[in-house]
Design a protein around this motif. Structure first.
Motif, short mmCIF file in Angstrom:
data_model
loop_
_atom_site.label_atom_id
_atom_site.label_comp_id
_atom_site.label_asym_id
_atom_site.label_seq_id
_atom_site.Cartn_x
_atom_site.Cartn_y
_atom_site.Cartn_z
N ALA A 69 0.84 -1.20 0.00
CA ALA A 69 0.00 0.00 0.00
C ALA A 69 0.88 1.25 0.00
N SER A 71 0.44 5.84 -0.20
CA SER A 71 -0.46 6.99 -0.29
C SER A 71 0.19 8.01 -1.21
N VAL A 114 -4.84 6.69 0.34
CA VAL A 114 -4.13 5.42 0.36
C VAL A 114 -4.65 4.54 -0.76
N ARG A 116 -4.32 0.57 -2.40
CA ARG A 116 -3.93 -0.81 -2.14
C ARG A 116 -3.91 -1.59 -3.45
N THR A 138 6.27 -3.40 -0.65
CA THR A 138 5.30 -2.79 -1.57
C THR A 138 5.90 -2.75 -2.98
#
Length: 195
Positions: A69, A71, A114, A116, A138
């Motif tokens: 994830a 942002s 955010v 995902r 990530t």
């Protein structure tokens, strides 16, 4: 099957420790009209307040989260915002010498959201943004389109200090084994995201 450039071409265009330590960049395909990059974020990098300082780009792009994830936050110049130092950025990848201070300004963080696995966002060349990573390991894919800012014209980066970070020890080349390992990691993440 995911297509990519031959391994030797990928090695010419890919870097470990891209911009910061623990941020690897695998270039799957590069052309003047379209480039596909995969970014890997390792270990403690997810604890940083932001991966890179607010900045713009020389191209429009779209980012998709493959694993983990992130942002994304947008910024605008606004007297009500926080004090920043604006730097011109000339990337060493195009023969540049890094950061050069330009002026003081104020930036206001407009939006942070955010994303995902499977979620995407798009950005234009002149938009200011930065990303934050919220999970170890990530992986994001960035599709970039043709450059709108010429290679000899700097982009902009904004920091809270007049002392820019050192770029020593960054932009390392992959060994063939390390590149193959990252490619396998990406392909496995894509397969997992399709499951």
């Amino acid at each position: 099957m995911i297509e990519h450039d031959p391994i030797e071409i990928m090695r010419e265009n890919s870097y470990q420790n891209f911009h910061v330590k623990g941020f690897d960049y695998l270039c799957l395909f590069r052309s003047p009209a379209w480039t596909r990059k995969v970014y890997f974020f390792n270990g403690d990098i997810s604890k940083l307040p932001e991966i890179v300082n607010p900045h713009d780009h020389r191209y429009d792009f779209a980012t998709t989260v493959i694993a983990g994830a992130i942002s994304n936050s947008y910024y605008s110049e606004d007297p009500a915002g926080d004090l920043y130092e604006e730097f011109e950025w000339r990337t060493p990848l195009l023969g540049g010498n890094g950061f050069e201070w330009k002026r003081e300004t104020h930036l206001l963080e407009e939006q942070g959201f955010v994303l995902r696995r499977g979620e995407s966002y798009r950005m234009n060349t002149d938009q200011l943004h930065t990303i934050r990573v919220h999970a170890d390991q990530t992986i994001i894919v960035l599709d970039q389109w043709a450059d709108k800012v010429p290679a000899d014209v700097p982009t902009r980066t904004f920091m809270h200090t007049k002392s820019p970070p050192s770029i020593d020890g960054l932009y390392d080349r992959f060994s063939e084994d390390a590149l193959q390992s990252r490619l396998r990691q990406y392909l496995a993440a894509v397969e997992d995201s399709r499951a």
